[in-house]
Design a protein around this motif. Sequence first.
Motif, mmCIF file in Angstrom:
data_model
loop_
_atom_site.group_PDB
_atom_site.id
_atom_site.type_symbol
_atom_site.label_atom_id
_atom_site.label_comp_id
_atom_site.label_asym_id
_atom_site.label_seq_id
_atom_site.Cartn_x
_atom_site.Cartn_y
_atom_site.Cartn_z
ATOM 1 N N LEU A 99 -1.157 -2.722 0.679
ATOM 2 C CA LEU A 99 -0.374 -2.198 -0.438
ATOM 3 C C LEU A 99 -1.234 -2.060 -1.686
ATOM 4 O O LEU A 99 -1.175 -1.047 -2.377
ATOM 5 C CB LEU A 99 0.831 -3.105 -0.719
ATOM 6 C CG LEU A 99 1.772 -2.669 -1.830
ATOM 7 C CD1 LEU A 99 2.378 -1.305 -1.523
ATOM 8 C CD2 LEU A 99 2.870 -3.702 -2.022
ATOM 9 N N ALA A 100 -2.054 -3.062 -1.965
ATOM 10 C CA ALA A 100 -2.933 -3.018 -3.141
ATOM 11 C C ALA A 100 -3.936 -1.869 -3.030
ATOM 12 O O ALA A 100 -4.206 -1.168 -4.008
ATOM 13 C CB ALA A 100 -3.672 -4.342 -3.304
ATOM 14 N N GLU A 101 -4.485 -1.660 -1.831
ATOM 15 C CA GLU A 101 -5.426 -0.562 -1.625
ATOM 16 C C GLU A 101 -4.742 0.787 -1.799
ATOM 17 O O GLU A 101 -5.307 1.700 -2.400
ATOM 18 C CB GLU A 101 -6.047 -0.649 -0.227
ATOM 19 C CG GLU A 101 -7.013 -1.794 -0.057
ATOM 20 C CD GLU A 101 -7.445 -1.979 1.398
ATOM 21 O OE1 GLU A 101 -7.074 -1.153 2.264
ATOM 22 O OE2 GLU A 101 -8.150 -2.964 1.667
ATOM 23 N N THR A 102 -3.537 0.907 -1.292
ATOM 24 C CA THR A 102 -2.784 2.156 -1.415
ATOM 25 C C THR A 102 -2.471 2.465 -2.873
ATOM 26 O O THR A 102 -2.619 3.605 -3.317
ATOM 27 C CB THR A 102 -1.466 2.076 -0.612
ATOM 28 O OG1 THR A 102 -1.773 1.778 0.743
ATOM 29 C CG2 THR A 102 -0.689 3.370 -0.677
ATOM 30 N N GLU A 103 -2.069 1.444 -3.618
ATOM 31 C CA GLU A 103 -1.747 1.644 -5.032
ATOM 32 C C GLU A 103 -2.998 2.013 -5.851
ATOM 33 O O GLU A 103 -2.922 2.794 -6.772
ATOM 34 C CB GLU A 103 -1.077 0.402 -5.613
ATOM 35 C CG GLU A 103 0.337 0.196 -5.106
ATOM 36 C CD GLU A 103 0.958 -1.104 -5.575
ATOM 37 O OE1 GLU A 103 0.247 -1.952 -6.176
ATOM 38 O OE2 GLU A 103 2.155 -1.281 -5.337
ATOM 39 N N SER A 104 -4.137 1.453 -5.493
ATOM 40 C CA SER A 104 -5.359 1.751 -6.238
ATOM 41 C C SER A 104 -5.897 3.145 -5.912
ATOM 42 O O SER A 104 -6.662 3.700 -6.674
ATOM 43 C CB SER A 104 -6.430 0.700 -5.959
ATOM 44 O OG SER A 104 -6.889 0.799 -4.636
ATOM 45 N N GLU A 106 -3.927 5.827 -5.543
ATOM 46 C CA GLU A 106 -3.010 6.852 -6.044
ATOM 47 C C GLU A 106 -3.687 7.653 -7.153
ATOM 48 O O GLU A 106 -4.418 7.120 -7.989
ATOM 49 C CB GLU A 106 -1.731 6.220 -6.576
ATOM 50 C CG GLU A 106 -0.845 5.664 -5.474
ATOM 51 C CD GLU A 106 0.426 5.060 -6.007
ATOM 52 O OE1 GLU A 106 0.665 5.073 -7.233
ATOM 53 O OE2 GLU A 106 1.206 4.542 -5.179
#
Length: 110
Positions: A99-104, A106
Amino acid sequence: MLSYLNHVFIEQFDLWIVLGFIAQAMFTARFLIQWIASERARRSVMPVAFWTFSLLGGSLLLVYALHRRDPVFIIGQAAGLFIYARNVMLIVGEKKRTLAETESMEIPHS
């Protein structure tokens, strides 16, 4: 033999026996879940539900074993709980990292 079976399955039947059967059914269900998931994927997989049922079923079986005062059963279930809990923790950690990787990744809106 009939006297033994009568004692084991009829005379000593109580709510603890019911709990034991429910716990064992939960624990066994994890194998069905894993098998179905693997068949669908056409490869061996371990779904999160496998570890969830392992943790819940193992916990209930430990409670049952403690009530029955069975040292072999207590040690066996307690040891397994560490493995099940660790796998759940690893899954949660992996989901957080993803989730953290996906948010970073964006793209910022202008």
